[in-house]
Write a protein that holds these residues in place. Structure first.
Motif: not given
Length: 132
Positions: A52-60, A37-45
Motif C-alpha cells: 500500500i503506497g510506500h508500505h509493505i505488509l506480510y500476512g498469512k 488500495i494496493g497490490d497483493v503478491h505471493f512469495t514462492k513460499q
C-alpha cells in the motif's frame, strides 16, 4: 418464509477474503469506497504480501471455520424483467416489479488473507549516492 437459492452449475468460483487489523485511512481523509488500495503478491513460499503506497505488509493464508457464500439477489417474474439484477430493477417503474426474489450463489469463500502486523516502510537502496 422460503428463500430460493440457485447454485451456478458451470463451476463455482472460489474467492478469498482479506482481513486487515487496524485502521486504513486516506491521506486526504476522503472515502475509500471503490478506490484502489494496493497490490497483493505471493512469495514462492505462498506468503501473501500487501503493498500500500510506500508500505509493505506480510500476512498469512488461513482457512475459514465455515465457508461463506457470495450471493446475488435477483427478481424472478414471468415478464421480460426475469433474472434481472436488483440494481437494474431499481431503475424500472414500480409497476413492472415482481415480489418474487431469488438468490444465486456466485462464489464460495473458504480462505482468508490475514494481515495483522504493522506495515513496514519500503526504503529504496541508495548505495551509489552514499559512495560519491
Amino acid at each position: 418464509m422460503q428463500i430460493p437459492i440457485r447454485v451456478k452449475q458451470e463451476g463455482l468460483e472460489e474467492w478469498m477474503m482479506m482481513e486487515l487489523q487496524g485502521d486504513l485511512e486516506s491521506r486526504t481523509k476522503s472515502e475509500m469506497q471503490n478506490k484502489f488500495i494496493g497490490d497483493v503478491h505471493f512469495t514462492k513460499q505462498g506468503t501473501p504480501i500487501l503493498i500500500i503506497g510506500h508500505h509493505i505488509l506480510y500476512g498469512k493464508v488461513q482457512d475459514l471455520e465455515k465457508p461463506l457464500a457470495v450471493m446475488r439477489k435477483t427478481w424472478v417474474s414471468s415478464n421480460d424483467t426475469s433474472g434481472m439484477d436488483i440494481d437494474e430493477l431499481d431503475s424500472l417503474q414500480d409497476g413492472h416489479r415482481q415480489q418474487s426474489v431469488e438468490y444465486t450463489i456466485k462464489a464460495i469463500i473458504r480462505k482468508k488473507l490475514l494481515f495483522k502486523t504493522r506495515p513496514k516502510p519500503i526504503i529504496a537502496s541508495t548505495q551509489n549516492a552514499n559512495q560519491n
